[in-house]
Design an enzyme around this catalytic site. Structure first.
Site, PDB file in Angstrom:
ATOM      1  N   ASN A   7       0.856  -1.195   0.000  1.00  0.00           N
ATOM      2  CA  ASN A   7       0.000   0.000   0.000  1.00  0.00           C
ATOM      3  C   ASN A   7       0.894   1.248   0.000  1.00  0.00           C
ATOM      4  O   ASN A   7       1.723   1.416   0.892  1.00  0.00           O
ATOM      5  CB  ASN A   7      -0.896  -0.054   1.244  1.00  0.00           C
ATOM      6  CG  ASN A   7      -1.849   1.130   1.319  1.00  0.00           C
ATOM      7  OD1 ASN A   7      -1.458   2.268   1.076  1.00  0.00           O
ATOM      8  ND2 ASN A   7      -3.087   0.874   1.664  1.00  0.00           N
ATOM      9  N   HIS A  10       0.983   6.079   2.076  1.00  0.00           N
ATOM     10  CA  HIS A  10       1.757   6.978   2.941  1.00  0.00           C
ATOM     11  C   HIS A  10       2.927   7.646   2.249  1.00  0.00           C
ATOM     12  O   HIS A  10       3.500   8.589   2.790  1.00  0.00           O
ATOM     13  CB  HIS A  10       2.153   6.261   4.231  1.00  0.00           C
ATOM     14  CG  HIS A  10       0.937   5.956   5.057  1.00  0.00           C
ATOM     15  ND1 HIS A  10       0.007   6.933   5.374  1.00  0.00           N
ATOM     16  CD2 HIS A  10       0.464   4.813   5.572  1.00  0.00           C
ATOM     17  CE1 HIS A  10      -0.977   6.382   6.063  1.00  0.00           C
ATOM     18  NE2 HIS A  10      -0.728   5.108   6.194  1.00  0.00           N
ATOM     19  N   HIS A  43      -5.644   3.706  -1.514  1.00  0.00           N
ATOM     20  CA  HIS A  43      -6.982   4.038  -0.999  1.00  0.00           C
ATOM     21  C   HIS A  43      -7.328   5.459  -1.445  1.00  0.00           C
ATOM     22  O   HIS A  43      -6.703   6.414  -0.997  1.00  0.00           O
ATOM     23  CB  HIS A  43      -6.947   3.950   0.540  1.00  0.00           C
ATOM     24  CG  HIS A  43      -8.277   4.160   1.202  1.00  0.00           C
ATOM     25  ND1 HIS A  43      -8.453   3.994   2.556  1.00  0.00           N
ATOM     26  CD2 HIS A  43      -9.490   4.512   0.713  1.00  0.00           C
ATOM     27  CE1 HIS A  43      -9.716   4.242   2.868  1.00  0.00           C
ATOM     28  NE2 HIS A  43     -10.365   4.566   1.762  1.00  0.00           N
ATOM     29  N   ARG A  45      -9.458   8.114  -0.790  1.00  0.00           N
ATOM     30  CA  ARG A  45     -10.418   8.500   0.245  1.00  0.00           C
ATOM     31  C   ARG A  45     -11.299   9.628  -0.269  1.00  0.00           C
ATOM     32  O   ARG A  45     -10.900  10.403  -1.134  1.00  0.00           O
ATOM     33  CB  ARG A  45      -9.676   8.961   1.507  1.00  0.00           C
ATOM     34  CG  ARG A  45      -8.868   7.856   2.185  1.00  0.00           C
ATOM     35  CD  ARG A  45      -8.300   8.353   3.503  1.00  0.00           C
ATOM     36  NE  ARG A  45      -9.327   8.471   4.508  1.00  0.00           N
ATOM     37  CZ  ARG A  45      -9.548   7.591   5.485  1.00  0.00           C
ATOM     38  NH1 ARG A  45      -8.771   6.533   5.612  1.00  0.00           N
ATOM     39  NH2 ARG A  45     -10.509   7.765   6.344  1.00  0.00           N
ATOM     40  N   ARG A  49      -7.120  12.881   1.050  1.00  0.00           N
ATOM     41  CA  ARG A  49      -6.056  13.401   1.917  1.00  0.00           C
ATOM     42  C   ARG A  49      -4.673  12.918   1.507  1.00  0.00           C
ATOM     43  O   ARG A  49      -3.688  13.563   1.825  1.00  0.00           O
ATOM     44  CB  ARG A  49      -6.315  13.064   3.378  1.00  0.00           C
ATOM     45  CG  ARG A  49      -6.157  11.613   3.707  1.00  0.00           C
ATOM     46  CD  ARG A  49      -6.201  11.379   5.204  1.00  0.00           C
ATOM     47  NE  ARG A  49      -7.549  11.482   5.723  1.00  0.00           N
ATOM     48  CZ  ARG A  49      -7.982  10.795   6.782  1.00  0.00           C
ATOM     49  NH1 ARG A  49      -7.150   9.998   7.425  1.00  0.00           N
ATOM     50  NH2 ARG A  49      -9.207  10.912   7.209  1.00  0.00           N
ATOM     51  N   GLU A  70      -8.637   0.553  -2.770  1.00  0.00           N
ATOM     52  CA  GLU A  70      -9.516   0.589  -1.598  1.00  0.00           C
ATOM     53  C   GLU A  70     -10.415   1.809  -1.718  1.00  0.00           C
ATOM     54  O   GLU A  70      -9.954   2.888  -2.092  1.00  0.00           O
ATOM     55  CB  GLU A  70      -8.699   0.732  -0.317  1.00  0.00           C
ATOM     56  CG  GLU A  70      -7.900  -0.470   0.051  1.00  0.00           C
ATOM     57  CD  GLU A  70      -7.114  -0.217   1.331  1.00  0.00           C
ATOM     58  OE1 GLU A  70      -7.408   0.762   2.042  1.00  0.00           O
ATOM     59  OE2 GLU A  70      -6.205  -0.980   1.596  1.00  0.00           O
ATOM     60  N   THR A 101      -8.276   3.433   8.507  1.00  0.00           N
ATOM     61  CA  THR A 101      -9.499   2.641   8.571  1.00  0.00           C
ATOM     62  C   THR A 101      -9.563   1.945   9.928  1.00  0.00           C
ATOM     63  O   THR A 101      -8.647   1.217  10.289  1.00  0.00           O
ATOM     64  CB  THR A 101      -9.500   1.593   7.436  1.00  0.00           C
ATOM     65  OG1 THR A 101      -9.110   2.244   6.237  1.00  0.00           O
ATOM     66  CG2 THR A 101     -10.845   0.965   7.253  1.00  0.00           C
ATOM     67  N   GLU A 151     -11.169  -9.438   2.986  1.00  0.00           N
ATOM     68  CA  GLU A 151      -9.876  -9.108   3.591  1.00  0.00           C
ATOM     69  C   GLU A 151     -10.111  -9.041   5.093  1.00  0.00           C
ATOM     70  O   GLU A 151     -10.880  -8.205   5.583  1.00  0.00           O
ATOM     71  CB  GLU A 151      -9.347  -7.764   3.070  1.00  0.00           C
ATOM     72  CG  GLU A 151      -8.033  -7.394   3.763  1.00  0.00           C
ATOM     73  CD  GLU A 151      -7.331  -6.169   3.175  1.00  0.00           C
ATOM     74  OE1 GLU A 151      -7.631  -5.791   2.029  1.00  0.00           O
ATOM     75  OE2 GLU A 151      -6.492  -5.596   3.887  1.00  0.00           O
ATOM     76  N   HIS A 191      -3.779  -4.831   7.805  1.00  0.00           N
ATOM     77  CA  HIS A 191      -3.909  -3.723   8.741  1.00  0.00           C
ATOM     78  C   HIS A 191      -3.023  -3.950   9.956  1.00  0.00           C
ATOM     79  O   HIS A 191      -3.212  -4.917  10.693  1.00  0.00           O
ATOM     80  CB  HIS A 191      -5.350  -3.471   9.192  1.00  0.00           C
ATOM     81  CG  HIS A 191      -5.590  -2.014   9.469  1.00  0.00           C
ATOM     82  ND1 HIS A 191      -5.144  -1.408  10.620  1.00  0.00           N
ATOM     83  CD2 HIS A 191      -6.148  -1.030   8.725  1.00  0.00           C
ATOM     84  CE1 HIS A 191      -5.442  -0.121  10.577  1.00  0.00           C
ATOM     85  NE2 HIS A 191      -6.036   0.143   9.435  1.00  0.00           N
TER      86      HIS A 191
END
Ligand code: PXP
Length: 237
Positions: A7, A10, A43, A45, A49, A70, A101, A151, A191
């Site tokens: 992922n 970040h 993701h 969002r 962000r 996502e 999340t 998931e 996660h």
């Protein structure tokens, strides 16, 4: 071997600290793939962000392995997904105030709403996964609503603070992976997974893929993306 989805959200979080162009999540995705990652996850969002629409379109062009988007199950996001056509969409719950999340989707209470989104996504040949807590009723509902994958949320496992709790959470994930598999669902997990806690999860036979973000990006900041991905793959083996 269980597959690794990296992922890259970040990387975009750090870029947005200065609202500039660097670091670039697309470059990070390319490097992660070159290091052996089996897929890239991002993701989009609702508040944009970190990952922006443009990132998603670029990832679709650049990613050569498997792109997992996502998103919340909103009309806006379903419209974007059916335009981009990622390989997989993972539906997640989303609250604006959350840092990340927080919990799994409540498939039971949102059944009709999810059913419609899943139908539209699958009609566009997108494989649909639901991010859920490792609970049997949610798994049964995921099968009834015709998801392809679940998931399993590993947050409680990652946050367990005694050896007994770690063992309990691991057993819960193991048995729920078996249950989902028996119902014909593909199983992934993620996660809060990191270099300390990934090994045990990677031994669960029914889990096909782990999706890991924060720990890999944090490590990549110190040692580079290639080493960060390779070290994670080694632990998963
Ligand atoms: N899977 C899902 C559904 C997520 O929402 C996230 C967080 O973006 C992850 C996996 C990765 O979590 P982490 O960044 O803690 O590895």
């Amino acid at each position: 071997m269980v597959r690794l989805g990296v992922n890259v959200d970040h990387v975009a979080t750090l870029r947005e600290a200065r609202k500039g162009k660097l670091p670039d999540p697309i470059a990070a995705a390319v490097l992660a793939e070159m290091a052996g990652a089996h897929g890239i996850v991002c993701h989009l969002r609702e508040d944009r962000r970190h990952i922006k629409d443009k990132d998603l379109y670029l990832l679709k062009e650049v990613v050569k392995t498997h792109l997992n988007m996502e998103m919340a199950a909103t009309d806006e996001m379903v419209n974007i997904a059916t335009e981009v056509i990622p390989d997989m969409v993972t539906l997640v719950p989303e609250r604006r105030a959350e840092l990340t999340t927080e919990g799994g989707l409540d498939v039971i209470s949102n059944f009709e709403y999810l059913e419609d989104a899943i139908r539209r996504l699958r009609a566009n040949n997108i494989v649909v996964s639901l991010f859920i807590d490792p609970e049997v009723n949610q798994i049964k509902a995921a099968a009834r609503v015709k998801a392809d994958y679940v998931e399993l949320h590993t947050g409680n496992y990652a946050n367990a603070d005694t050896l007994n709790r770690v063992a309990d959470e691991l057993e819960r994930i193991r048995s729920m992976a078996v249950a989902a598999n028996k119902l014909g669902l593909g199983v992934s997990a993620g996660h809060g997974l990191n270099y300390q806690n990934v090994r045990e999860i990677a031994t669960i036979q029914q889990i096909e893929e782990l999706n890991i973000g924060h720990a890999i990006i944090a490590k990549a900041l110190m040692v580079g993306m290639e080493r960060a991905v390779k070290e994670m793959l080694d632990l998963m083996r």
